[in-house]
Design a protein around this motif. Structure first.
Motif, PDB file in Angstrom:
ATOM      1  N   GLY A  30     -26.762   0.107   2.319  1.00 39.53           N
ATOM      2  CA  GLY A  30     -28.036   0.551   1.778  1.00 39.53           C
ATOM      3  C   GLY A  30     -27.964   1.665   0.762  1.00 39.53           C
ATOM      4  N   ALA A  31     -26.916   2.489   0.788  1.00 42.26           N
ATOM      5  CA  ALA A  31     -26.861   3.633  -0.118  1.00 42.26           C
ATOM      6  C   ALA A  31     -26.688   3.211  -1.572  1.00 42.26           C
ATOM      7  CB  ALA A  31     -25.732   4.574   0.290  1.00 42.26           C
ATOM      8  N   ASP A  32     -25.932   2.159  -1.829  1.00 39.10           N
ATOM      9  CA  ASP A  32     -25.746   1.710  -3.209  1.00 39.10           C
ATOM     10  C   ASP A  32     -27.073   1.271  -3.818  1.00 39.10           C
ATOM     11  OD1 ASP A  32     -22.961   2.104  -3.547  1.00 39.10           O
ATOM     12  OD2 ASP A  32     -22.561   0.319  -2.349  1.00 39.10           O
ATOM     13  N   GLU A  33     -27.871   0.556  -3.046  1.00 37.76           N
ATOM     14  CA  GLU A  33     -29.170   0.118  -3.539  1.00 37.76           C
ATOM     15  C   GLU A  33     -30.097   1.309  -3.758  1.00 37.76           C
ATOM     16  OE1 GLU A  33     -27.248  -3.282  -1.483  1.00 37.76           O
ATOM     17  OE2 GLU A  33     -27.526  -1.173  -1.001  1.00 37.76           O
ATOM     18  N   ALA A  34     -30.114   2.235  -2.829  1.00 43.38           N
ATOM     19  CA  ALA A  34     -31.072   3.347  -2.880  1.00 43.38           C
ATOM     20  C   ALA A  34     -30.702   4.413  -3.892  1.00 43.38           C
ATOM     21  CB  ALA A  34     -31.199   3.982  -1.489  1.00 43.38           C
ATOM     22  N   PHE A  35     -29.413   4.706  -4.043  1.00 44.70           N
ATOM     23  CA  PHE A  35     -28.981   5.839  -4.860  1.00 44.70           C
ATOM     24  C   PHE A  35     -28.248   5.428  -6.136  1.00 44.70           C
ATOM     25  CE2 PHE A  35     -29.495   7.529  -0.589  1.00 44.70           C
ATOM     26  CZ  PHE A  35     -30.184   8.704  -0.821  1.00 44.70           C
ATOM     27  N   ALA A  36     -28.241   4.134  -6.458  1.00 45.44           N
ATOM     28  CA  ALA A  36     -27.608   3.615  -7.672  1.00 45.44           C
ATOM     29  C   ALA A  36     -26.085   3.774  -7.618  1.00 45.44           C
ATOM     30  CB  ALA A  36     -28.173   4.266  -8.926  1.00 45.44           C
ATOM     31  N   GLY A  37     -25.485   3.119  -6.619  1.00 48.97           N
ATOM     32  CA  GLY A  37     -24.046   3.212  -6.458  1.00 48.97           C
ATOM     33  C   GLY A  37     -23.269   2.026  -6.987  1.00 48.97           C
ATOM     34  N   TYR A  38     -23.966   0.968  -7.395  1.00 50.61           N
ATOM     35  CA  TYR A  38     -23.261  -0.204  -7.913  1.00 50.61           C
ATOM     36  C   TYR A  38     -22.902  -0.016  -9.384  1.00 50.61           C
ATOM     37  CZ  TYR A  38     -24.634  -2.931  -3.782  1.00 50.61           C
ATOM     38  OH  TYR A  38     -24.801  -3.406  -2.508  1.00 50.61           O
ATOM     39  N   ARG A  39     -21.729  -0.521  -9.761  1.00 47.09           N
ATOM     40  CA  ARG A  39     -21.316  -0.457 -11.170  1.00 47.09           C
ATOM     41  C   ARG A  39     -22.339  -1.154 -12.061  1.00 47.09           C
ATOM     42  NH1 ARG A  39     -15.681  -0.922  -9.212  1.00 47.09           N
ATOM     43  NH2 ARG A  39     -16.019  -3.163  -8.970  1.00 47.09           N
ATOM     44  N   ARG A  40     -22.880  -2.266 -11.576  1.00 47.78           N
ATOM     45  CA  ARG A  40     -23.824  -3.013 -12.401  1.00 47.78           C
ATOM     46  C   ARG A  40     -25.071  -2.192 -12.714  1.00 47.78           C
ATOM     47  NH1 ARG A  40     -24.381  -6.094  -7.255  1.00 47.78           N
ATOM     48  NH2 ARG A  40     -26.360  -5.503  -6.285  1.00 47.78           N
ATOM     49  N   GLN A  41     -25.468  -1.313 -11.780  1.00 48.83           N
ATOM     50  CA  GLN A  41     -26.630  -0.451 -12.040  1.00 48.83           C
ATOM     51  C   GLN A  41     -26.297   0.588 -13.107  1.00 48.83           C
ATOM     52  OE1 GLN A  41     -26.971   0.871  -8.014  1.00 48.83           O
ATOM     53  NE2 GLN A  41     -28.515  -0.661  -7.453  1.00 48.83           N
ATOM     54  N   VAL A  42     -25.103   1.155 -13.027  1.00 51.82           N
ATOM     55  CA  VAL A  42     -24.676   2.133 -14.030  1.00 51.82           C
ATOM     56  C   VAL A  42     -24.573   1.464 -15.397  1.00 51.82           C
ATOM     57  CG1 VAL A  42     -22.850   3.738 -14.703  1.00 51.82           C
ATOM     58  CG2 VAL A  42     -23.487   3.512 -12.287  1.00 51.82           C
ATOM     59  N   PHE A  43     -23.961   0.274 -15.459  1.00 47.49           N
ATOM     60  CA  PHE A  43     -23.868  -0.463 -16.729  1.00 47.49           C
ATOM     61  C   PHE A  43     -25.252  -0.783 -17.271  1.00 47.49           C
ATOM     62  CE2 PHE A  43     -19.532  -2.399 -15.337  1.00 47.49           C
ATOM     63  CZ  PHE A  43     -18.911  -1.203 -15.676  1.00 47.49           C
ATOM     64  N   HIS A  44     -26.152  -1.204 -16.382  1.00 51.82           N
ATOM     65  CA  HIS A  44     -27.508  -1.544 -16.826  1.00 51.82           C
ATOM     66  C   HIS A  44     -28.213  -0.315 -17.383  1.00 51.82           C
ATOM     67  CE1 HIS A  44     -31.257  -3.757 -16.993  1.00 51.82           C
ATOM     68  NE2 HIS A  44     -31.855  -2.789 -16.337  1.00 51.82           N
ATOM     69  N   HIS A  45     -28.015   0.826 -16.755  1.00 52.96           N
ATOM     70  CA  HIS A  45     -28.600   2.076 -17.248  1.00 52.96           C
ATOM     71  C   HIS A  45     -28.127   2.358 -18.670  1.00 52.96           C
ATOM     72  CE1 HIS A  45     -30.270   6.074 -17.122  1.00 52.96           C
ATOM     73  NE2 HIS A  45     -29.083   6.655 -17.178  1.00 52.96           N
ATOM     74  N   ARG A  46     -26.843   2.154 -18.919  1.00 50.42           N
ATOM     75  CA  ARG A  46     -26.301   2.373 -20.261  1.00 50.42           C
ATOM     76  C   ARG A  46     -26.837   1.323 -21.246  1.00 50.42           C
ATOM     77  NH1 ARG A  46     -19.856   3.374 -19.102  1.00 50.42           N
ATOM     78  NH2 ARG A  46     -19.968   5.584 -18.564  1.00 50.42           N
ATOM     79  N   GLU A  47     -26.914   0.085 -20.791  1.00 52.13           N
ATOM     80  CA  GLU A  47     -27.437  -0.969 -21.661  1.00 52.13           C
ATOM     81  C   GLU A  47     -28.892  -0.694 -22.050  1.00 52.13           C
ATOM     82  OE1 GLU A  47     -26.860  -4.662 -19.709  1.00 52.13           O
ATOM     83  OE2 GLU A  47     -24.678  -4.685 -19.998  1.00 52.13           O
ATOM     84  N   GLU A  48     -29.666  -0.198 -21.115  1.00 50.00           N
ATOM     85  CA  GLU A  48     -31.056   0.121 -21.414  1.00 50.00           C
ATOM     86  C   GLU A  48     -31.147   1.231 -22.461  1.00 50.00           C
ATOM     87  OE1 GLU A  48     -34.343  -1.391 -19.277  1.00 50.00           O
ATOM     88  OE2 GLU A  48     -32.891  -2.367 -20.593  1.00 50.00           O
ATOM     89  N   GLN A  49     -30.212   2.181 -22.391  1.00 50.23           N
ATOM     90  CA  GLN A  49     -30.174   3.223 -23.422  1.00 50.23           C
ATOM     91  C   GLN A  49     -29.837   2.617 -24.775  1.00 50.23           C
ATOM     92  OE1 GLN A  49     -27.256   5.751 -21.476  1.00 50.23           O
ATOM     93  NE2 GLN A  49     -28.831   7.129 -20.671  1.00 50.23           N
ATOM     94  N   ALA A  50     -28.926   1.626 -24.783  1.00 53.07           N
ATOM     95  CA  ALA A  50     -28.575   0.956 -26.042  1.00 53.07           C
ATOM     96  C   ALA A  50     -29.745   0.123 -26.562  1.00 53.07           C
ATOM     97  CB  ALA A  50     -27.350   0.072 -25.830  1.00 53.07           C
TER      98      ALA A  50
END
Length: 634
Positions: A366-386
């Motif tokens: 549950g922590a990855d979903e709640a606190f943004a622990g997955y790599r895909r979430q980090v990549f998506h965050h960067r993609e959204e900035q792009a």
């Protein structure tokens, strides 16, 4: 932890055969080896299998309320039941037992459907109110506990914890749903709201349904949601203090049990956090269990051992052979419908190990979903900035062309696998994230399916419900929407399904303290910088836990619970990979392009490409369909 079953007539008040309910219960004896019971009345019947955890001898089910007006079957735990019991007693409720089941009955009689908001726990239950002639079906906020249901031709509704219970009813319609096959090929599981059989559904997480005699079955009602719409403005120091307080409460509330209790320990951030806080709260050494592989690149047992030593736990570890593929058919039997998350194999093995020492085990899910622990979430965050920097009218032609031209490089280091990134950037954020989550992309699925299946599928695409979910999310940013999708779609369909089936297969209760809804709601309000900091996810959680855990545990690269399926499919399972295209249940459907599957298998076996994920999906689908064929013909 238990299993439940039931039959409810929406047209008339026909009697329910108790033996039918017993049959629906017997097929899930693994969920409740400590007791069983059946209750029937005109138009309704409830069945239960019990795994005793609290009030070991005093809370048999089905359970009637003190006045006999309501009857309950319940799977799960209500962690705040003592607090609710005191409140209800002050309002006049009388109790005959010491467990949480009777609290649900009293809460229903006091507050009706609003009782759900007062429960802190994991649950799926059915409650029949004899005065209102109403059946109340409910599932916990995040979908920790399952509930399957179907409406039969005579208007009766049948339900149970697992699909195999519905298959035990002779009137169940037994036809494969082609849209569920589309979903499965996209995600590796069949999401809530649908099942592999047409007409069967899973009550979605955080929903309830009220059924009445002489009325058509109603739609489900959502009773809980999580909002990312607001931001907490406290300082990082205060946020760390608030988070630690919530983590402690979440863990300690799940340590109540009248049977031996322990924890899964992988040596990663999440399980180590749970063990650290258990050790802080316990006078006795915590019992911990870890599973490793005999392949060094996949083995985390040294990390788990270091954390166990740090907190002086009673640690048990086992190494699983890299040829542990013998479990495939057992997994198929556990899940009833196709399920392709290969981490189910080591998850089952660690549950098996834990059950030798404890009856309840806490996990770090549950922590990855709640606190943004997955790599895909980090990549998506960067993609959204792009995406914010490049106009949409320019993104699609530029990044779309790059995505088409860039080679698919499974063999290359991750930073050089840019094809998927270019394809994602050509889309809007929601569509791009759906592509990141999919095991098999839309164009790859289309190449696998036959013309007949494409006709049956029609305009439906598995990504559409997820994209709609993200667009309608109570959220402010792309990162918010990605996490919302993980919490509401991927978590109940994949992670929690995996843990429920593998733990209950060995009569083990798994509890997820990091999915305490108060913790989830707190995490949803965190500023983005407290979730993703540079290239690091779960930032606030990692900073908070530095007082307990060393940086090499907190900040080491995430491994995940992986299995060597690529090697298996080139070695001992190569023959099984080839056989998918040449015979068996999958071929008999006529829904797949056998030539295309054969090409994928030979390319993988020869080492020219890594097609292990799609081949594993197809293998598990083939085995699942074969098992269903047997059930459907019986």
């Amino acid at each position: 932890m238990c299993g439940i079953a039931g039959i409810f007539h929406t047209q008339g008040m026909k009697p329910v055969d108790p033996e039918r309910l017993r049959a629906m219960g017997d097929v899930i004896a693994h969920r409740g080896p400590d007791g069983h019971g059946v209750w029937t009345a005109p138009g309704v019947g409830l069945g239960h299998r019990r795994l005793s955890i609290i009030d070991l001898a005093g809370s048999p089910q089905p359970m009637a309320s003190a006045d006999g007006a309501a009857v309950l079957v319940f799977n799960g735990e209500i962690y705040n039941y003592q607090e609710l019991r005191r409140e209800l007693a002050s309002l006049g409720a009388q109790f005959r037992t010491d467990g949480d089941s009777e609290v649900i009955l009293a809460a229903w009689q006091q507050w009706g459907v609003d009782c759900l908001a007062r429960f802190n726990g994991m649950f799926a239950f059915a409650l029949y109110d004899q005065r209102a002639r109403t059946l109340f079906l409910a599932r916990d906020r995040l979908g920790v506990k399952p509930l399957h249901m179907a409406t039969l031709a005579d208007g009766s509704v049948i339900f149970g914890s697992e699909l195999k219970q519905l298959l035990a009813h002779p009137m169940l319609r037994r036809t494969i749903d082609p849209l569920a096959v589309e979903d499965y090929l996209a995600w590796g599981f069949v999401p809530d709201g649908r099942a592999i059989l047409a007409g069967v559904e899973k009550l979605p997480a955080g929903h309830y349904r009220l059924l009445r005699h002489d009325a058509p079955p109603p739609s489900s009602v959502r009773w809980w949601d999580v909002s990312f719409a607001e931001r907490d403005k406290a300082s990082q120091k205060d946020l760390e203090a608030h988070l630690l307080h919530r983590l402690r409460k979440a863990v300690t509330s799940r340590m109540a049990a009248d049977v031996p209790l322990g924890a899964f320990l992988s040596g990663g951030v999440d399980s180590s956090t749970v063990v650290a806080l258990m050790a802080e709260a316990s006078r006795d050494p915590v019992k911990t269990c870890a599973i490793g592989f005999d392949v060094a690149a996949l083995d985390e047992t040294s990390w788990a051992g270091a954390v166990a030593q740090r907190f002086a736990t009673q640690h048990h570890a086992r190494t699983v052979s890299s040829d542990d593929f013998e479990l495939v058919d057992r997994l198929v039997a556990m899940f009833d419908e196709p399920f392709a998350d290969a981490s189910a194999l080591p998850t089952f093995r660690v549950c098996e190990l834990a059950r030798q020492h404890v009856t309840v085990a806490l996990s770090g899910d549950g922590a990855d979903e709640a606190f943004a622990g997955y790599r895909r979430q980090v990549f998506h965050h960067r993609e959204e900035q792009a995406r914010a920097l490049v106009p949409a009218g320019l993104r699609r032609p530029v990044f779309g062309a790059l995505g088409r031209l860039y080679p698919k490089a499974d063999w290359a280091p991750r930073p050089l696998r840019a094809k998927a990134t270019f394809q994602s950037l050509a889309e809007d954020g929601e569509t791009g994230y759906a592509r990141a989550l999919a095991v098999t992309a839309p164009e790859a699925r289309a190449a696998l399916f036959s013309p007949e299946f494409l006709r049956l599928r029609g305009d439906y695409r598995a990504e559409t419900p997820l994209i709609d979910l993200m667009r309608q999310a109570p959220a402010r940013s792309g990162l918010d929407r990605a996490q919302y999708a993980d919490l509401k779609f991927m978590l109940p369909g994949d992670i929690l399904t995996k843990v429920d089936r593998t733990s209950m297969a060995v009569s083990l209760e798994a509890r997820e303290p990091l999915l305490d809804h108060r913790l989830i709601e707190f995490a949803a309000g965190l500023p983005e910088a407290m979730r993703v900091h540079g290239a690091t996810g779960k930032w606030l959680m990692k900073q908070t836990m530095r007082r307990y855990l060393p940086d090499d545990v907190l900040f080491r690269p995430k491994m995940g619970f992986v299995t060597p399926i690529a090697a298996w499919l080139r070695g001992p399972l190569a023959g099984a990979a080839r056989a998918i295209a040449t015979g068996g249940a999958l071929t008999r459907t006529g829904w797949f392009d056998a030539t295309r599957i054969a090409t994928l298998a030979e390319s993988h076996i020869a080492g020219r490409a890594d097609n292990s994920r799609v081949l594993w999906q197809l293998l598990m689908l083939d085995r699942s369909l074969a098992r269903l064929d047997t059930a459907l013909s019986s």
